[in-house]
Design a protein around this motif. Structure first.
Motif, PDB file in Angstrom:
ATOM      1  N   LEU A 195      -0.830   7.247  -7.040  1.00 11.78           N
ATOM      2  CA  LEU A 195       0.452   7.451  -7.733  1.00 11.78           C
ATOM      3  C   LEU A 195       1.572   6.676  -7.043  1.00 11.78           C
ATOM      4  CD1 LEU A 195       0.097  11.280  -8.491  1.00 11.78           C
ATOM      5  CD2 LEU A 195       0.072   9.411 -10.178  1.00 11.78           C
ATOM      6  N   GLU A 196       1.535   6.665  -5.705  1.00 13.30           N
ATOM      7  CA  GLU A 196       2.523   5.866  -4.948  1.00 13.30           C
ATOM      8  C   GLU A 196       2.360   4.389  -5.275  1.00 13.30           C
ATOM      9  OE1 GLU A 196       3.113   6.307  -0.549  1.00 13.30           O
ATOM     10  OE2 GLU A 196       1.818   8.067  -0.836  1.00 13.30           O
ATOM     11  N   VAL A 197       1.107   3.950  -5.279  1.00  9.29           N
ATOM     12  CA  VAL A 197       0.810   2.537  -5.537  1.00  9.29           C
ATOM     13  C   VAL A 197       1.294   2.149  -6.934  1.00  9.29           C
ATOM     14  CG1 VAL A 197      -1.095   0.934  -5.965  1.00  9.29           C
ATOM     15  CG2 VAL A 197      -1.109   2.396  -3.921  1.00  9.29           C
ATOM     16  N   ALA A 198       1.038   3.029  -7.894  1.00 11.42           N
ATOM     17  CA  ALA A 198       1.452   2.744  -9.267  1.00 11.42           C
ATOM     18  C   ALA A 198       2.961   2.540  -9.340  1.00 11.42           C
ATOM     19  CB  ALA A 198       1.012   3.887 -10.180  1.00 11.42           C
ATOM     20  N   LYS A 199       3.691   3.385  -8.623  1.00  8.25           N
ATOM     21  CA  LYS A 199       5.161   3.244  -8.611  1.00  8.25           C
ATOM     22  C   LYS A 199       5.575   1.924  -7.964  1.00  8.25           C
ATOM     23  CE  LYS A 199       6.637   8.090  -8.589  1.00  8.25           C
ATOM     24  NZ  LYS A 199       6.954   9.218  -7.704  1.00  8.25           N
ATOM     25  N   SER A 200       4.933   1.614  -6.814  1.00  6.69           N
ATOM     26  CA  SER A 200       5.367   0.421  -6.079  1.00  6.69           C
ATOM     27  C   SER A 200       4.978  -0.863  -6.815  1.00  6.69           C
ATOM     28  CB  SER A 200       4.810   0.426  -4.651  1.00  6.69           C
ATOM     29  OG  SER A 200       3.418   0.185  -4.668  1.00  6.69           O
ATOM     30  N   LEU A 201       3.865  -0.824  -7.548  1.00  8.95           N
ATOM     31  CA  LEU A 201       3.438  -2.048  -8.249  1.00  8.95           C
ATOM     32  C   LEU A 201       4.247  -2.316  -9.512  1.00  8.95           C
ATOM     33  CD1 LEU A 201      -0.451  -2.198  -7.805  1.00  8.95           C
ATOM     34  CD2 LEU A 201       1.318  -3.464  -6.597  1.00  8.95           C
ATOM     35  N   ARG A 248     -13.882  -2.333  -9.112  1.00 13.71           N
ATOM     36  CA  ARG A 248     -13.684  -2.425  -7.662  1.00 13.71           C
ATOM     37  C   ARG A 248     -13.711  -1.025  -7.057  1.00 13.71           C
ATOM     38  NH1 ARG A 248     -14.774  -6.787  -8.850  1.00 13.71           N
ATOM     39  NH2 ARG A 248     -13.702  -8.762  -8.427  1.00 13.71           N
ATOM     40  N   HIS A 249     -13.994  -0.986  -5.782  1.00 11.67           N
ATOM     41  CA  HIS A 249     -14.227   0.314  -5.136  1.00 11.67           C
ATOM     42  C   HIS A 249     -13.491   0.356  -3.797  1.00 11.67           C
ATOM     43  CE1 HIS A 249     -17.551   3.390  -3.711  1.00 11.67           C
ATOM     44  NE2 HIS A 249     -16.361   3.934  -3.756  1.00 11.67           N
ATOM     45  N   ALA A 271      -2.299  -0.330   1.902  1.00 13.04           N
ATOM     46  CA  ALA A 271      -3.582  -1.036   1.884  1.00 13.04           C
ATOM     47  C   ALA A 271      -4.170  -1.073   0.472  1.00 13.04           C
ATOM     48  CB  ALA A 271      -4.561  -0.373   2.857  1.00 13.04           C
ATOM     49  N   VAL A 272      -4.047   0.047  -0.242  1.00 17.15           N
ATOM     50  CA  VAL A 272      -4.575   0.094  -1.613  1.00 17.15           C
ATOM     51  C   VAL A 272      -3.804  -0.896  -2.496  1.00 17.15           C
ATOM     52  CG1 VAL A 272      -4.812   1.548  -3.679  1.00 17.15           C
ATOM     53  CG2 VAL A 272      -5.400   2.474  -1.418  1.00 17.15           C
ATOM     54  N   SER A 273      -2.500  -0.893  -2.313  1.00 16.09           N
ATOM     55  CA  SER A 273      -1.644  -1.784  -3.093  1.00 16.09           C
ATOM     56  C   SER A 273      -2.029  -3.243  -2.839  1.00 16.09           C
ATOM     57  CB  SER A 273      -0.193  -1.513  -2.691  1.00 16.09           C
ATOM     58  OG  SER A 273       0.658  -2.348  -3.408  1.00 16.09           O
ATOM     59  N   ALA A 274      -2.232  -3.575  -1.564  1.00 18.29           N
ATOM     60  CA  ALA A 274      -2.602  -4.953  -1.221  1.00 18.29           C
ATOM     61  C   ALA A 274      -3.961  -5.315  -1.808  1.00 18.29           C
ATOM     62  CB  ALA A 274      -2.624  -5.100   0.301  1.00 18.29           C
ATOM     63  N   SER A 275      -4.901  -4.387  -1.754  1.00 21.84           N
ATOM     64  CA  SER A 275      -6.233  -4.651  -2.315  1.00 21.84           C
ATOM     65  C   SER A 275      -6.144  -4.942  -3.806  1.00 21.84           C
ATOM     66  CB  SER A 275      -7.155  -3.436  -2.098  1.00 21.84           C
ATOM     67  OG  SER A 275      -7.419  -3.277  -0.736  1.00 21.84           O
ATOM     68  N   ILE A 276      -5.405  -4.095  -4.511  1.00 24.83           N
ATOM     69  CA  ILE A 276      -5.315  -4.260  -5.975  1.00 24.83           C
ATOM     70  C   ILE A 276      -4.657  -5.598  -6.320  1.00 24.83           C
ATOM     71  CG2 ILE A 276      -4.174  -3.368  -8.045  1.00 24.83           C
ATOM     72  CD1 ILE A 276      -4.747  -0.541  -6.998  1.00 24.83           C
ATOM     73  N   LYS A 277      -3.584  -5.909  -5.612  1.00 22.61           N
ATOM     74  CA  LYS A 277      -2.908  -7.197  -5.890  1.00 22.61           C
ATOM     75  C   LYS A 277      -3.852  -8.368  -5.633  1.00 22.61           C
ATOM     76  CE  LYS A 277       1.257  -6.263  -3.889  1.00 22.61           C
ATOM     77  NZ  LYS A 277       2.638  -6.553  -3.455  1.00 22.61           N
ATOM     78  N   GLY A 278      -4.657  -8.236  -4.585  1.00 29.93           N
ATOM     79  CA  GLY A 278      -5.611  -9.290  -4.263  1.00 29.93           C
ATOM     80  C   GLY A 278      -6.686  -9.469  -5.325  1.00 29.93           C
ATOM     81  N   TRP A 279      -7.015  -8.385  -6.022  1.00 33.99           N
ATOM     82  CA  TRP A 279      -8.091  -8.443  -7.012  1.00 33.99           C
ATOM     83  C   TRP A 279      -7.608  -8.914  -8.378  1.00 33.99           C
ATOM     84  CZ3 TRP A 279      -9.648  -2.946  -5.145  1.00 33.99           C
ATOM     85  CH2 TRP A 279     -10.502  -3.055  -4.036  1.00 33.99           C
ATOM     86  N   LEU A 280      -6.289  -8.817  -8.593  1.00 29.56           N
ATOM     87  CA  LEU A 280      -5.776  -9.141  -9.936  1.00 29.56           C
ATOM     88  C   LEU A 280      -5.785 -10.652 -10.191  1.00 29.56           C
ATOM     89  CD1 LEU A 280      -2.853  -6.579 -10.274  1.00 29.56           C
ATOM     90  CD2 LEU A 280      -4.832  -6.794 -11.804  1.00 29.56           C
TER      91      LEU A 280
END
Lengths: 281, 342
Positions: free
Chosen positions: B236-242, B306-307, B333-342
């Motif tokens: 939820l935090e990541v969703a807000k920040s992204l 992704r996992h 870290a989750v935010s960075a991972s997701i951005k890297g995968w997009l």
């Protein structure tokens, strides 16, 4: 049928004989099994089911019953023999023992068999369950007792000692433990696998009321069950029963490797005859 | 590293611009500084429910204070059973209590339930489908105490156990709502317990726990995060920040790991154009990620997948924020991972 077998204490030795016979007949169905144990514990089971315990054969889940926990699930053949004798399991099912679809599997499982209160197989479980049952019975104000049979080999399991310590802490005077000391476990004599003596001293030090008897002397066993029931102190009770593997069938008693007995086809009749001879002797 | 054994202390003393992470809270508190929390939601919910349910008893293995069961013990002292530091006995005795018609809540740490008492839970409780509820603290990586206290494998183990229902709450609201649901369910339940001052986040999402149901907390068109436990809070935090990066993240919370809400997971995963990211506070072996992956494959749903989870290794001791960063489960870290995968 009786709700209180106390009045039927006419001949415990005859009950024990019939339990042994039932076990041999079941063993014959499979050609093998934990026959040595069934023969050694028959006197204790006869005393439990035909002297000490309250139950209703036609209603194995009767709330007012005394509970019998078979911690050593591989003794199932012995308990089935007693449940058949007690009328809880119909005699016709004897020949299904260990067969596909039977209610009498090789190892005792609660969901399969009327009168089987727990699933064993993995060792050292019974006394812990017994502690919880006794706590629950006390919560309900129930006068029922929990008899828990386990073997000397199970003393190797740390959980047994956890339960022994806990039962004294909780002053579970409704818990009656029965240890079958036949000095035989999977890898050899129990005392050599893991030294457990002096057992009485240890159990007393843990806060239990302890008796040690010849588990094949049915009068001594009966007296021990009475004393366990009548003992006044708020302590759990243990009956240490020294027994002999294969008791009642001399040529099986004499076998050295008798943890799991294979009996040749022609020997079953010999065993039944030897048992019968001992009965009339 | 220095020779100090106090691994929660930043060893780069003096040189680091970061404040030293040295309090016990940093080892075992999942609440961020300033985050809204509720104290002992499990203990209070259980004590309250027990008012009207006399069959509930509480049992523990010397961890009453550390599993919030002390709240129940104080409210219902005659229904509290201290079984000592003996997890096998605890499970066997809980089974015995259930045999006699009671509904025991047995508490310990997740490591001791999953590793030490597994056979007892398997044989005395699950095999007979008894009504025992396990509430087990320090799930996944929620302690910096080291592998002895980090239950990275608990979901894999209890998922594999027949008859067992497995719950992984996100926050205080989830935790307190699970308690009555556990009692309403007939059979054994394993709940990952969040204890102490537990973050409160789901109240902002109109959330209500329902056993067996996954819940969409927010929708989004680019990424679907499927998560359980505290990773939902991170998602939820990541969703807000992204949002700032114009990445639209949906969050599907899966508090019931078993039985899995296959219908919702499949429906949401089948929506085209969304990358599916499973995030869990558990080893990547055998937990929610593999459960979802297996479900998708068996059903012929094949999104970009992704996992995020803990690595298959013994984790380090240290301060939780540091460890969450190191192992890729902090919000950053989750935010960075997701951005890297997009």
């Amino acid at each position: 049928m009786q709700t209180n077998p106390l009045g039927h204490n006419v001949d415990l030795a005859e009950r024990a004989y019939r339990i042994r016979r039932n076990a041999l007949l079941m063993g014959e169905v499979q050609g093998q099994g934990y026959i040595g144990q069934a023969l050694d514990i028959a006197d204790v089971l006869a005393t439990a089911y035909f002297h000490a315990m309250r139950y209703r054969p036609e209603d194995p889940e009767w709330e007012g019953r005394d509970r019998f926990l078979l911690s050593n699930g591989h003794y199932a053949i012995a308990l089935y023999a007693a449940l058949i004798e007690a009328g809880i399991v119909p005699e016709e099912e004897l020949e299904t023992y260990g067969s596909d679809g039977s209610r009498l599997p090789m190892s005792g499982m609660a969901a399969y068999t009327p009168g089987m209160e727990m699933s064993g197989g993995s060792l050292g479980l019974g006394l812990s369950i017994g502690v919880g049952m006794c706590l629950g019975l006390k919560r309900k104000g129930s006068p029922s007792r929990v008899y828990t049979l386990f073997s000397d080999g199970e003393l190797d399991e740390g959980s047994v000692w956890e339960a022994i310590m806990s039962a004294a802490h909780w002053k579970l005077d409704n818990l009656i433990g029965i240890i079958d000391v036949n000095n035989q476990q999977a890898d050899g004599p129990s005392t050599q696998v893991m030294a457990f003596e002096p057992l009485v001293d240890k159990l007393q030090a843990f806060g239990w009321f302890v008796q040690r008897v010849d588990g094949n002397d049915i009068e001594a066993v009966r007296a021990a069950f009475d004393a366990a029931r009548d003992h006044a102190e708020p302590k759990p009770r243990m009956i240490v029963c020294d027994t002999r593997m294969g008791r009642g069938v001399p040529f099986l008693e004499a076998r050295e490797k008798n943890h799991f007995i294979r009996v040749d086809e022609h020997e079953w009749q010999m065993a039944l005859e030897a048992l019968e001879a001992g009965r009339t002797a | 590293m220095t020779s100090t054994t106090n691994t929660n202390v930043d060893t780069n003393e003096g040189a680091s611009p970061k404040p030293r992470l040295k309090t016990s809270a940093m080892i075992a508190s999942i609440a961020a500084e300033g985050q809204r929390t509720k104290p002992a939601p499990f203990g209070h919910a259980l004590a309250e429910l027990a008012e009207s349910r006399p069959e509930i008893v509480g049992m523990t293995a010397d961890l009453g204070k550390y599993t919030d069961l002390h709240v129940f013990a104080k409210a219902h002292p005659d229904r509290y059973y201290q079984m000592g530091m003996a997890e096998q006995l605890l499970m066997g005795a809980a089974a015995g209590m259930a045999h006699e018609g009671f509904v025991p809540f047995a508490t310990t740490y997740a490591v001791f339930a999953s590793r030490r008492a597994y056979d007892f839970i398997h044989q005395t409780i699950a095999e007979e489908n008894l009504n025992v509820k396990l509430a087990c603290a320090l799930p996944g990586l929620t302690s910096g105490y080291g592998p002895s206290h980090q239950a990275a494998e608990d979901l894999a183990l209890f998922r594999a156990m027949p008859n067992m229902t497995v719950l992984d709450p996100c926050d205080a609201l989830d935790t307190e709502q699970m308690v009555p649901a556990m009692v309403a369910h007939q059979g054994p339940v394993y709940m990952r317990l969040l204890r102490g001052h537990v973050p409160l986040v789901l109240d902002e999402y109109g959330y209500r726990f329902e056993l067996g149901k996954a819940k969409m907390l927010r929708d989004g068109t680019d990424v679907l995060v499927i998560s359980s436990g505290i990773m939902t809070m991170r998602a939820l935090e990541v969703a807000k920040s992204l949002e700032a990066d114009k990445v639209d993240v949906a969050v599907l919370h899966v508090p019931t790991i078993k039985p899995l809400d296959a219908e919702t997971i499949l429906r949401e995963s089948a929506r085209t154009g969304r990358m599916v990211v499973v995030a869990e506070n558990h080893t990547v072996i055998g937990g929610l990620g593999e459960a979802v992956a297996g479900l998708l494959l068996r059903s012929g749903v094949a999104p970009k997948f992704r996992h995020i989870g803990l690595p298959d290794e013994f984790l380090l001791a240290g301060a939780l924020p540091t460890l969450h960063d190191r192992y890729g489960i902090s919000a950053e870290a989750v935010s960075a991972s997701i951005k890297g995968w997009l």
